[in-house]
Design a protein around this motif. Structure first.
Motif, PDB file in Angstrom:
ATOM      1  N   PHE A   1     -30.810 -70.983 -36.790  1.00  0.00           N
ATOM      2  CA  PHE A   1     -29.703 -70.233 -37.620  1.00  0.00           C
ATOM      3  C   PHE A   1     -30.925 -68.569 -37.520  1.00  0.00           C
ATOM      4  O   PHE A   1     -30.313 -68.015 -37.420  1.00  0.00           O
ATOM      5  CB  PHE A   1     -29.695 -70.830 -38.976  1.00  0.00           C
ATOM      6  N   VAL A   2     -32.380 -68.727 -37.537  1.00  0.00           N
ATOM      7  CA  VAL A   2     -32.748 -67.529 -37.942  1.00  0.00           C
ATOM      8  C   VAL A   2     -32.073 -66.609 -36.964  1.00  0.00           C
ATOM      9  O   VAL A   2     -32.278 -65.953 -37.156  1.00  0.00           O
ATOM     10  CB  VAL A   2     -34.156 -67.758 -37.562  1.00  0.00           C
ATOM     11  N   ASP A   3     -33.324 -67.228 -35.203  1.00  0.00           N
ATOM     12  CA  ASP A   3     -32.645 -66.568 -34.063  1.00  0.00           C
ATOM     13  C   ASP A   3     -31.084 -65.484 -34.367  1.00  0.00           C
ATOM     14  O   ASP A   3     -30.759 -64.523 -34.095  1.00  0.00           O
ATOM     15  CB  ASP A   3     -32.624 -67.262 -32.978  1.00  0.00           C
TER      16      ASP A   3
ATOM     17  N   PHE B   1     -29.949 -63.546 -37.876  1.00  0.00           N
ATOM     18  CA  PHE B   1     -31.044 -62.303 -37.896  1.00  0.00           C
ATOM     19  C   PHE B   1     -31.473 -62.504 -37.234  1.00  0.00           C
ATOM     20  O   PHE B   1     -32.678 -61.747 -37.395  1.00  0.00           O
ATOM     21  CB  PHE B   1     -31.919 -63.338 -39.672  1.00  0.00           C
ATOM     22  N   GLY B   2     -31.379 -62.689 -36.053  1.00  0.00           N
ATOM     23  CA  GLY B   2     -32.150 -62.052 -34.459  1.00  0.00           C
ATOM     24  C   GLY B   2     -34.021 -62.407 -34.520  1.00  0.00           C
ATOM     25  O   GLY B   2     -34.593 -61.720 -34.011  1.00  0.00           O
ATOM     26  N   GLY B   3     -33.858 -63.393 -35.830  1.00  0.00           N
ATOM     27  CA  GLY B   3     -35.352 -64.076 -35.369  1.00  0.00           C
ATOM     28  C   GLY B   3     -36.254 -63.819 -36.277  1.00  0.00           C
ATOM     29  O   GLY B   3     -37.457 -63.984 -36.455  1.00  0.00           O
TER      30      GLY B   3
ATOM     31  N   PRO C   1     -35.246 -61.443 -44.064  1.00  0.00           N
ATOM     32  CA  PRO C   1     -34.258 -61.272 -45.153  1.00  0.00           C
ATOM     33  C   PRO C   1     -33.812 -62.209 -45.725  1.00  0.00           C
ATOM     34  O   PRO C   1     -33.058 -62.508 -45.954  1.00  0.00           O
ATOM     35  CB  PRO C   1     -33.128 -60.225 -44.306  1.00  0.00           C
ATOM     36  N   LEU C   2     -33.607 -63.319 -44.744  1.00  0.00           N
ATOM     37  CA  LEU C   2     -33.193 -65.447 -45.655  1.00  0.00           C
ATOM     38  C   LEU C   2     -33.607 -65.366 -46.590  1.00  0.00           C
ATOM     39  O   LEU C   2     -33.631 -65.198 -47.316  1.00  0.00           O
ATOM     40  CB  LEU C   2     -33.106 -66.199 -43.897  1.00  0.00           C
ATOM     41  N   LEU C   3     -35.316 -65.158 -46.593  1.00  0.00           N
ATOM     42  CA  LEU C   3     -36.128 -65.436 -47.920  1.00  0.00           C
ATOM     43  C   LEU C   3     -35.533 -64.159 -48.750  1.00  0.00           C
ATOM     44  O   LEU C   3     -35.247 -65.691 -49.782  1.00  0.00           O
ATOM     45  CB  LEU C   3     -37.500 -65.229 -46.760  1.00  0.00           C
TER      46      LEU C   3
ATOM     47  N   ARG D   1     -13.054 -43.901 -19.619  1.00  0.00           N
ATOM     48  CA  ARG D   1     -13.298 -44.162 -18.674  1.00  0.00           C
ATOM     49  C   ARG D   1     -13.781 -45.959 -19.281  1.00  0.00           C
ATOM     50  O   ARG D   1     -13.281 -46.553 -19.365  1.00  0.00           O
ATOM     51  CB  ARG D   1     -14.420 -44.245 -17.670  1.00  0.00           C
ATOM     52  N   ALA D   2     -14.974 -46.091 -19.763  1.00  0.00           N
ATOM     53  CA  ALA D   2     -15.450 -47.526 -20.885  1.00  0.00           C
ATOM     54  C   ALA D   2     -15.395 -47.406 -22.423  1.00  0.00           C
ATOM     55  O   ALA D   2     -15.712 -46.302 -22.560  1.00  0.00           O
ATOM     56  CB  ALA D   2     -17.256 -46.876 -20.363  1.00  0.00           C
ATOM     57  N   VAL D   3     -14.759 -48.437 -22.658  1.00  0.00           N
ATOM     58  CA  VAL D   3     -14.884 -49.003 -23.824  1.00  0.00           C
ATOM     59  C   VAL D   3     -15.553 -49.124 -24.753  1.00  0.00           C
ATOM     60  O   VAL D   3     -16.647 -49.276 -24.379  1.00  0.00           O
ATOM     61  CB  VAL D   3     -13.785 -49.832 -24.083  1.00  0.00           C
ATOM     62  N   VAL D   4     -15.851 -47.984 -25.389  1.00  0.00           N
ATOM     63  CA  VAL D   4     -16.639 -48.317 -26.912  1.00  0.00           C
ATOM     64  C   VAL D   4     -16.465 -48.787 -27.813  1.00  0.00           C
ATOM     65  O   VAL D   4     -15.675 -49.407 -28.309  1.00  0.00           O
ATOM     66  CB  VAL D   4     -17.637 -46.481 -27.381  1.00  0.00           C
ATOM     67  N   PHE D   5     -17.483 -49.869 -28.565  1.00  0.00           N
ATOM     68  CA  PHE D   5     -17.183 -50.865 -29.489  1.00  0.00           C
ATOM     69  C   PHE D   5     -18.106 -50.935 -30.543  1.00  0.00           C
ATOM     70  O   PHE D   5     -19.626 -50.306 -29.998  1.00  0.00           O
ATOM     71  CB  PHE D   5     -17.186 -52.263 -28.862  1.00  0.00           C
ATOM     72  N   ARG D   6     -18.088 -51.010 -31.976  1.00  0.00           N
ATOM     73  CA  ARG D   6     -18.686 -50.778 -32.692  1.00  0.00           C
ATOM     74  C   ARG D   6     -17.860 -51.797 -33.786  1.00  0.00           C
ATOM     75  O   ARG D   6     -17.166 -52.427 -33.997  1.00  0.00           O
ATOM     76  CB  ARG D   6     -18.955 -48.996 -33.846  1.00  0.00           C
ATOM     77  N   PRO D   7     -19.398 -52.396 -34.824  1.00  0.00           N
ATOM     78  CA  PRO D   7     -18.490 -53.509 -35.609  1.00  0.00           C
ATOM     79  C   PRO D   7     -18.054 -53.592 -36.606  1.00  0.00           C
ATOM     80  O   PRO D   7     -18.365 -51.962 -37.053  1.00  0.00           O
ATOM     81  CB  PRO D   7     -20.581 -54.119 -36.171  1.00  0.00           C
ATOM     82  N   LEU D   8     -17.275 -54.408 -37.211  1.00  0.00           N
ATOM     83  CA  LEU D   8     -16.493 -53.748 -38.119  1.00  0.00           C
ATOM     84  C   LEU D   8     -17.022 -55.142 -39.610  1.00  0.00           C
ATOM     85  O   LEU D   8     -16.847 -54.494 -40.614  1.00  0.00           O
ATOM     86  CB  LEU D   8     -15.146 -54.178 -38.440  1.00  0.00           C
ATOM     87  N   LEU D   9     -17.704 -55.276 -38.700  1.00  0.00           N
ATOM     88  CA  LEU D   9     -17.937 -56.399 -39.846  1.00  0.00           C
ATOM     89  C   LEU D   9     -20.056 -55.830 -40.193  1.00  0.00           C
ATOM     90  O   LEU D   9     -20.777 -55.792 -39.460  1.00  0.00           O
ATOM     91  CB  LEU D   9     -18.120 -57.893 -39.813  1.00  0.00           C
ATOM     92  N   SER D  10     -20.679 -55.844 -41.138  1.00  0.00           N
ATOM     93  CA  SER D  10     -21.794 -56.031 -41.780  1.00  0.00           C
ATOM     94  C   SER D  10     -23.068 -56.732 -41.222  1.00  0.00           C
ATOM     95  O   SER D  10     -22.503 -57.857 -41.605  1.00  0.00           O
ATOM     96  CB  SER D  10     -22.537 -55.518 -43.061  1.00  0.00           C
ATOM     97  N   ARG D  11     -23.847 -56.818 -41.413  1.00  0.00           N
ATOM     98  CA  ARG D  11     -25.091 -58.010 -41.046  1.00  0.00           C
ATOM     99  C   ARG D  11     -24.545 -58.766 -42.167  1.00  0.00           C
ATOM    100  O   ARG D  11     -25.078 -60.591 -42.119  1.00  0.00           O
ATOM    101  CB  ARG D  11     -26.597 -57.260 -40.793  1.00  0.00           C
ATOM    102  N   LYS D  12     -24.575 -58.260 -43.108  1.00  0.00           N
ATOM    103  CA  LYS D  12     -24.185 -59.858 -44.599  1.00  0.00           C
ATOM    104  C   LYS D  12     -22.677 -60.279 -45.040  1.00  0.00           C
ATOM    105  O   LYS D  12     -22.840 -60.937 -45.248  1.00  0.00           O
ATOM    106  CB  LYS D  12     -24.387 -58.520 -45.564  1.00  0.00           C
TER     107      LYS D  12
END
Lengths: 130, 130
Positions: A85-87, A90-92, A96-98, B64-75
């Motif tokens: 899950f942490v990996d 949270f990319g390992g 931030p989880l803590l 040419r190449a399609v650029v993507f970006r996140p719509l959801l944040s880590r949180k």
DNA sequence: AATTTAAATCTACACTTGTAGAACTTATCT
DNA sequence: AGATAAGTTCTACAAGTGTAGATTTAAATT
């Protein structure tokens, strides 16, 4: 301890088995059906899959209803799953989880004291190491 | 913020997008292929699914190449997933998870100090409340 | 312009997961 | 014993996931 991956539903059934120590499928079904609407045969399918995955086993005794009990402990499951899950989320990096958990989960004074003591021990280990 | 469920692989791609802020599929593929052996078209499929789920969007510009970006944040992702994880694996009780992480994850003095301060704040809140 | 190359799109497929109906087999109760 | 109930087993299926080949298109190089 070949902990193959367990699905959400499989985890849910396993939770019940841990709580009850051992149980028949009808018993597990009753527990889960108290919260969600789910048919007996559905639960039974999950129980079968848990057995196939070696997460539970049937006790041979009683004649009619089959009694199952967990072969994996909570820790057998939670340690690798926490790592994963942490990996994944949270990319390992567990920090931030803590801080999220410490800052937001319901914790009383006693809990906080205990967690503080765990930190204190960690600090001591660090000090001893160098 | 309709956070539909994300699969392991989708999460992995999203992690890359978070790191890079925005990227083309070939760029994401290169990152992931550095660790695991996976074909371009596989990654592209996952990117498409993320787009369908509304987790990322394509920037219209470059030809040419399609650029993507996140719509959801880590949180956006980590908060509900953490909740779900604690429920699934720990039956809703985050305390064993906390003590496991505090006791076993790699943490240096600075980390420990910070976490201690979070606990201290929680304690103060508790004291103020009653 | 013709060719090579990089990227995108389309299609496919096996495996897992959640979900359950149908049929069969014991027990249990009149 | 016959009927009812409780439980087990078998079969099925749609959605989601990981995985990628084949084909088409657009860009770069000769």
């Amino acid at each position: 301890m070949k902990t193959r991956k367990l699905s959400d539903f499989e985890l849910e059934v396993l939770q019940q088995l841990w709580r009850l120590e051992q149980a028949t499928t009808p018993e597990v079904h009753k527990q889960i059906a108290a919260k969600r609407d789910v048919k007996y045969s559905t639960v039974r399918t999950i129980v079968d899959r848990l057995e196939q995955k070696g997460a539970i086993e049937r006790l041979p005794q009683a004649g009619r209803a089959v009694v199952f009990r967990p072969l994996l402990s909570r820790k057998d499951v939670s340690l690798p799953m926490t790592r994963r899950f942490v990996d994944r989320v949270f990319g390992g990096d567990s920090r931030p989880l803590l801080s999220h958990l410490l800052g937001n989960e319901p914790l009383n004074t006693e809990d906080l004291d205990y967690l503080e003591s765990v930190i204190a021990r960690r600090k001591k280990d660090l000090a001893d190491d160098d």
